[in-house]
Design a protein around this motif. Structure first.
Motif, PDB file in Angstrom:
ATOM      1  N   VAL A 365     -22.431  17.393  -1.726  1.00 43.93           N
ATOM      2  CA  VAL A 365     -21.197  17.653  -0.936  1.00 43.93           C
ATOM      3  C   VAL A 365     -21.009  16.676   0.204  1.00 43.93           C
ATOM      4  CG1 VAL A 365     -22.941  18.860   0.858  1.00 43.93           C
ATOM      5  CG2 VAL A 365     -20.690  19.612   0.673  1.00 43.93           C
ATOM      6  N   HIS A 366     -22.171  15.718   0.395  1.00 46.06           N
ATOM      7  CA  HIS A 366     -21.825  14.632   1.224  1.00 46.06           C
ATOM      8  C   HIS A 366     -20.979  13.498   0.760  1.00 46.06           C
ATOM      9  CE1 HIS A 366     -24.584  15.273   4.738  1.00 46.06           C
ATOM     10  NE2 HIS A 366     -24.935  16.404   3.586  1.00 46.06           N
ATOM     11  N   GLU A 367     -21.109  13.447  -0.639  1.00 44.45           N
ATOM     12  CA  GLU A 367     -20.265  12.507  -1.388  1.00 44.45           C
ATOM     13  C   GLU A 367     -18.629  12.777  -1.418  1.00 44.45           C
ATOM     14  OE1 GLU A 367     -21.654  11.251  -5.449  1.00 44.45           O
ATOM     15  OE2 GLU A 367     -23.597  12.113  -4.769  1.00 44.45           O
ATOM     16  N   MET A 368     -18.626  14.302  -1.544  1.00 44.65           N
ATOM     17  CA  MET A 368     -17.449  14.817  -1.352  1.00 44.65           C
ATOM     18  C   MET A 368     -16.573  14.460  -0.104  1.00 44.65           C
ATOM     19  SD  MET A 368     -16.074  16.850  -4.144  1.00 44.65           S
ATOM     20  CE  MET A 368     -15.343  18.192  -3.298  1.00 44.65           C
ATOM     21  N   ALA A 369     -17.485  14.585   0.975  1.00 42.49           N
ATOM     22  CA  ALA A 369     -16.953  14.466   2.239  1.00 42.49           C
ATOM     23  C   ALA A 369     -16.277  13.115   2.712  1.00 42.49           C
ATOM     24  CB  ALA A 369     -17.917  14.682   3.330  1.00 42.49           C
ATOM     25  N   VAL A 370     -17.100  11.942   2.023  1.00 45.67           N
ATOM     26  CA  VAL A 370     -16.722  10.786   1.945  1.00 45.67           C
ATOM     27  C   VAL A 370     -15.677  10.560   1.342  1.00 45.67           C
ATOM     28  CG1 VAL A 370     -17.390   8.303   1.340  1.00 45.67           C
ATOM     29  CG2 VAL A 370     -18.976   9.974   2.326  1.00 45.67           C
ATOM     30  N   GLU A 371     -15.392  11.331  -0.148  1.00 47.51           N
ATOM     31  CA  GLU A 371     -14.271  10.973  -0.905  1.00 47.51           C
ATOM     32  C   GLU A 371     -13.063  11.616  -0.211  1.00 47.51           C
ATOM     33  OE1 GLU A 371     -11.512  10.695  -3.882  1.00 47.51           O
ATOM     34  OE2 GLU A 371     -13.279   9.374  -3.287  1.00 47.51           O
ATOM     35  N   MET A 372     -13.160  12.773   0.494  1.00 49.72           N
ATOM     36  CA  MET A 372     -11.963  13.630   1.186  1.00 49.72           C
ATOM     37  C   MET A 372     -11.742  12.522   2.229  1.00 49.72           C
ATOM     38  SD  MET A 372     -10.021  15.935   1.747  1.00 49.72           S
ATOM     39  CE  MET A 372     -10.757  17.708   0.947  1.00 49.72           C
ATOM     40  N   ARG A 373     -12.381  11.882   3.119  1.00 48.27           N
ATOM     41  CA  ARG A 373     -11.883  11.047   4.291  1.00 48.27           C
ATOM     42  C   ARG A 373     -11.183   9.794   3.528  1.00 48.27           C
ATOM     43  NH1 ARG A 373     -12.208   5.566   6.526  1.00 48.27           N
ATOM     44  NH2 ARG A 373     -11.928   5.711   8.454  1.00 48.27           N
ATOM     45  N   SER A 374     -11.647   9.291   2.547  1.00 48.89           N
ATOM     46  CA  SER A 374     -11.154   8.305   1.875  1.00 48.89           C
ATOM     47  C   SER A 374      -9.494   8.663   1.216  1.00 48.89           C
ATOM     48  CB  SER A 374     -11.943   7.723   0.519  1.00 48.89           C
ATOM     49  OG  SER A 374     -11.134   6.572  -0.028  1.00 48.89           O
ATOM     50  N   GLN A 375      -9.407   9.802   0.787  1.00 46.24           N
ATOM     51  CA  GLN A 375      -8.211  10.075   0.344  1.00 46.24           C
ATOM     52  C   GLN A 375      -7.156  10.375   1.142  1.00 46.24           C
ATOM     53  OE1 GLN A 375      -7.027  12.483  -2.670  1.00 46.24           O
ATOM     54  NE2 GLN A 375      -8.788  12.506  -4.119  1.00 46.24           N
ATOM     55  N   ILE A 376      -7.447  10.983   2.294  1.00 45.02           N
ATOM     56  CA  ILE A 376      -6.564  11.313   3.401  1.00 45.02           C
ATOM     57  C   ILE A 376      -6.023  10.036   3.888  1.00 45.02           C
ATOM     58  CG2 ILE A 376      -6.342  12.148   5.487  1.00 45.02           C
ATOM     59  CD1 ILE A 376      -6.415  14.343   3.227  1.00 45.02           C
ATOM     60  N   ILE A 377      -6.892   8.976   4.184  1.00 45.97           N
ATOM     61  CA  ILE A 377      -6.469   7.840   5.025  1.00 45.97           C
ATOM     62  C   ILE A 377      -5.879   7.188   4.024  1.00 45.97           C
ATOM     63  CG2 ILE A 377      -7.156   5.681   6.036  1.00 45.97           C
ATOM     64  CD1 ILE A 377      -7.657   8.339   7.417  1.00 45.97           C
ATOM     65  N   GLN A 378      -6.178   6.831   2.808  1.00 48.70           N
ATOM     66  CA  GLN A 378      -5.166   6.213   1.666  1.00 48.70           C
ATOM     67  C   GLN A 378      -3.820   6.822   1.443  1.00 48.70           C
ATOM     68  OE1 GLN A 378      -7.091   5.492  -1.904  1.00 48.70           O
ATOM     69  NE2 GLN A 378      -9.231   4.970  -1.014  1.00 48.70           N
ATOM     70  N   LYS A 379      -3.570   8.131   1.452  1.00 44.85           N
ATOM     71  CA  LYS A 379      -2.514   8.818   1.412  1.00 44.85           C
ATOM     72  C   LYS A 379      -1.534   8.450   2.454  1.00 44.85           C
ATOM     73  CE  LYS A 379      -3.480  12.557  -2.231  1.00 44.85           C
ATOM     74  NZ  LYS A 379      -3.438  13.968  -2.120  1.00 44.85           N
ATOM     75  N   LEU A 380      -2.187   8.538   3.726  1.00 41.40           N
ATOM     76  CA  LEU A 380      -1.256   8.419   4.730  1.00 41.40           C
ATOM     77  C   LEU A 380      -0.930   7.039   5.122  1.00 41.40           C
ATOM     78  CD1 LEU A 380      -3.252  10.712   7.537  1.00 41.40           C
ATOM     79  CD2 LEU A 380      -1.254  11.316   6.435  1.00 41.40           C
ATOM     80  N   GLY A 381      -1.663   6.289   4.592  1.00 42.87           N
ATOM     81  CA  GLY A 381      -1.219   4.751   4.662  1.00 42.87           C
ATOM     82  C   GLY A 381      -0.334   4.187   3.735  1.00 42.87           C
ATOM     83  N   GLN A 382      -0.492   5.128   2.381  1.00 37.09           N
ATOM     84  CA  GLN A 382       0.639   4.772   1.452  1.00 37.09           C
ATOM     85  C   GLN A 382       2.083   5.383   1.994  1.00 37.09           C
ATOM     86  OE1 GLN A 382      -1.261   6.408  -2.102  1.00 37.09           O
ATOM     87  NE2 GLN A 382      -1.541   4.453  -2.817  1.00 37.09           N
ATOM     88  N   LEU A 383       1.997   6.366   2.822  1.00 36.03           N
ATOM     89  CA  LEU A 383       3.232   7.093   3.346  1.00 36.03           C
ATOM     90  C   LEU A 383       4.222   5.908   4.280  1.00 36.03           C
ATOM     91  CD1 LEU A 383       2.378  10.591   4.296  1.00 36.03           C
ATOM     92  CD2 LEU A 383       3.840   9.878   2.301  1.00 36.03           C
ATOM     93  N   MET A 384       3.282   5.251   4.731  1.00 40.14           N
ATOM     94  CA  MET A 384       3.630   3.889   5.776  1.00 40.14           C
ATOM     95  C   MET A 384       4.100   2.922   4.667  1.00 40.14           C
ATOM     96  SD  MET A 384       1.217   4.109   8.990  1.00 40.14           S
ATOM     97  CE  MET A 384      -0.395   4.232   8.125  1.00 40.14           C
ATOM     98  N   ASP A 385       3.521   2.660   3.760  1.00 41.68           N
ATOM     99  CA  ASP A 385       3.721   1.427   3.041  1.00 41.68           C
ATOM    100  C   ASP A 385       3.659   1.940   1.456  1.00 41.68           C
ATOM    101  OD1 ASP A 385       4.231  -0.816   1.511  1.00 41.68           O
ATOM    102  OD2 ASP A 385       2.717  -1.876   2.476  1.00 41.68           O
ATOM    103  N   PRO A 386       4.544   2.469   0.627  1.00 37.26           N
ATOM    104  CA  PRO A 386       4.130   3.195  -0.829  1.00 37.26           C
ATOM    105  C   PRO A 386       3.429   1.899  -1.540  1.00 37.26           C
ATOM    106  CG  PRO A 386       6.009   3.858  -0.144  1.00 37.26           C
ATOM    107  CD  PRO A 386       5.725   2.868   0.991  1.00 37.26           C
ATOM    108  N   SER A 387       3.851   0.758  -1.146  1.00 40.70           N
ATOM    109  CA  SER A 387       3.117  -0.384  -2.206  1.00 40.70           C
ATOM    110  C   SER A 387       1.912  -0.756  -1.632  1.00 40.70           C
ATOM    111  CB  SER A 387       4.217  -1.492  -2.448  1.00 40.70           C
ATOM    112  OG  SER A 387       4.547  -2.159  -1.216  1.00 40.70           O
TER     113      SER A 387
END
Length: 593
Positions: A365-387
């Motif tokens: 579950v701790h590995e999942m928490a780290v993955e969740m944080r990574s996913q959210i920040i990456q997705k929001l970053g790609q909204l600002m710059d898709p490439s």
């Protein structure tokens, strides 16, 4: 969460009223006092009444709850729906291992003593516990693969879902769940709604979650238990449940294109503490304090903070639209700078939570928490710059529609990473339940027009991944949505196959999913072209959502609203942008939560 309210300073906190074995909340102190007096009067009458007659309202509640969960059949005995003794404990263990770490709705030590009784049947269990355990059995079936379920229970996953879902509904209806004020009953309803994610029409699920919000509100969960004079244990359990409810509302609102309008105007329930279940004692008298270091609450702490971000950032979706439609989303625009600051603030908050309470070596579950944080920040970053991080793709991103295509592809690629990481940890069900069919449909529609390029190659790879992890999409004979989707995939593949043959001089290898779809479709479908342009397909499929082959009785009251003929979705596509264009062709979700 507190909104501006000019009358708040004149309004008292409210009053808790005991009623029918539960606790009801009232904003009105006057009505609360009246109910206290009425309750005392009823007690006097009950004490003085020596008549032998009794009233049994277990079978026919008068709150019309059958309109929500389907009609109750007197012939149905919950004992016949209960799992076999050998299966009760295994379903419970699956829930504890795969579902509880991601939801934390129940207090395991308090519920554990009922398991010994549950193994022998449900006849002697309190009815609210019976409903709660049925909902846990449903989630146990959801968290298993079809093969696991068949091996463990001896019948299919679909049969298990229908059996235990019927048990939940029948028990809740006989409890008259709409008029109860019992926290255990509310826990059962919330867990049951969690089991519907990805299996039922999301618009209907959003409506049902609105009912849950109203149930929670009448029990006062929108006010922190400490402010209402409740004990530390009950206050903490109410916090956990309330935050699950509002996060479900935030998610369904985003997926259906609506706002969080059902939330009470003013609520002040604190976020749950960083505590293990073993740290919570029903007899506690002193408020609990956060445990420093890793606990089993870490995933919920991360998702709660993400939900809070979505609720507190009502302009977030507009920023997504600005990115997609060009000039206003320029890197140096004031709107984009504010969006970037908001994302950076969220990233900092999530990182702080991980630093304090997470240890990847402490369990999956701790590995999942780290993955969740990574996913959210990456997705929001790609909204600002898709490439972002992929400069080689910039030559292919020449227009807002290109950016939207890239964002859809990135979302599916994030899903693939999560699927592989979660599969061996028992949490695959969680990510599968948050699959956005409309994003996939949008991407497939684009592949009918786009035939070459690195982004197109990656998109075709994701089509194979989606069919690998979502075999239900092969059900083209009973599901009209999947049937239409298959026709567009075959149409897009025919164009790609023609291009590859022209480029290489030989026929490309046909993907397995194309072969399976061809064999599942009738000859007329294979001869005819797709029935509508991709944009129309996307609009039509977003209306209906996935069908429900498992449990038709559930949707008999609600689903017809959303299965009507296609409507003009330009009316509901979102706010008009300043340049006159309508909002995006799909609803983009920043991630599962």
């Amino acid at each position: 969460m507190v909104y501006n309210d000019p009358y708040k300073q004149f309004r008292p906190q409210g009053k808790l009223v005991k009623e029918d074995g539960g606790i009801r909340f009232m904003d009105s102190i006057i009505l609360g006092t009246i109910y206290d007096e009425l309750r005392a009067m009823r007690q006097i009458i009950d004490t003085d009444d020596n008549d032998d007659c009794s009233t049994d309202n277990a079978m026919t509640p008068d709150d019309n709850s059958e309109l929500i969960l389907g009609a109750d059949s007197p012939a149905v005995a919950t004992e016949d729906l209960w799992p076999d003794p050998a299966h009760v404990f295994r379903l419970w263990q699956i829930y504890l291992e795969r579902v509880n770490p991601l939801t934390k709705i129940i207090h395991v030590p308090s519920l554990q003593p009922y398991l010994a009784e549950a193994i022998t049947g449900c006849q002697n269990l309190p009815k609210n516990i019976e409903a709660l355990l049925f909902s846990i059995f449903v989630m146990g079936a959801v968290a298993m693969s079809a093969e696991e379920c068949q091996t463990l229970l001896g019948y299919s996953r679909e049969a298990a879902l229908q059996r235990f879902s019927t048990g939940v509904r029948v028990t809740l209806i006989r409890l008259g769940f709409l008029k109860t004020h019992d926290l255990t009953v509310l826990q059962a309803v919330v867990i049951y709604l969690l089991s519907l994610q990805g299996r039922y029409n999301r618009h209907a699920a959003w409506i049902l979650n609105g009912i849950v919000i109203r149930m929670a509100q009448k029990m006062g969960l929108h006010h922190d238990g400490e402010m209402l004079g409740l004990g530390p244990f009950e206050s903490e359990m109410r916090r956990r449940l309330w935050w699950q409810i509002i996060m479900a509302d935030a998610k369904y609102a985003m997926l259906t294109g609506l706002s969080h309008s059902l939330l009470p105007r003013s609520w002040n329930t604190k976020e749950p503490r960083n505590l293990n279940d073993a740290d919570l004692f029903p007899s506690a008298t002193e408020p609990f304090q956060d445990r420093e270091g890793p606990t089993e609450m870490i995933f919920c702490l991360i998702t709660n903070r993400i939900g809070k971000f979505l609720i507190e950032s009502p302009g977030f979706e507009m920023m997504v639209m600005l990115v997609e439609f060009g000039d206003l989303g320029a890197p140096d625009s004031p709107q984009m700078q504010e969006f970037r600051r908001t994302v950076e603030s969220l990233a900092s908050e999530l990182l702080s939570l991980l630093d304090r309470f997470c240890d990847p070596s402490a369990g999956p579950v701790h590995e999942m928490a780290v993955e969740m944080r990574s996913q959210i920040i990456q997705k929001l970053g790609q909204l600002m710059d898709p490439s972002r991080g992929q400069p080689e793709l910039r030559a292919e991103l020449k227009s807002p529609k290109d950016n939207a295509f890239m964002i859809a592809l990135s979302s599916l690629e994030h899903n693939e990473r999560s699927y592989h990481l979660a599969r061996d940890k028992g949490f695959l069900w969680f990510w599968l339940a948050h699959f956005q069919l409309d994003v996939f449909i949008y991407m497939v529609g684009q592949l009918c027009q786009r035939t070459e390029g690195k982004i197109v190659d990656r998109a075709w790879r994701q089509v194979a991944v989606v069919y690998e992890f979502h075999p239900e999409l092969y059900d083209v004979t009973t599901n009209k949505t999947y049937h239409t989707l298959a026709r567009f995939i075959l149409k897009a593949w025919a164009r790609r196959e023609e291009l590859l043959r022209a480029q290489t001089g030989r026929s490309p290898e046909v993907p397995e999913y194309v072969e399976r779809l061809r064999s599942a479709m009738d000859s007329e479908d294979l001869r005819s072209d797709a029935p509508a342009p991709p944009e129309t397909l996307t609009q039509q499929l977003i209306v209906s959502g996935p069908a429900n082959p498992l449990d038709p009785s559930f949707d008999q009251f609600l689903t017809g609203i959303f299965d009507s003929p296609p409507v003009d979705w330009e009316m509901f596509g979102g706010p008009m942008l300043p340049n006159g264009q309508n909002a995006a062709p799909f609803r983009y979700n920043v991630g599962p939560f």
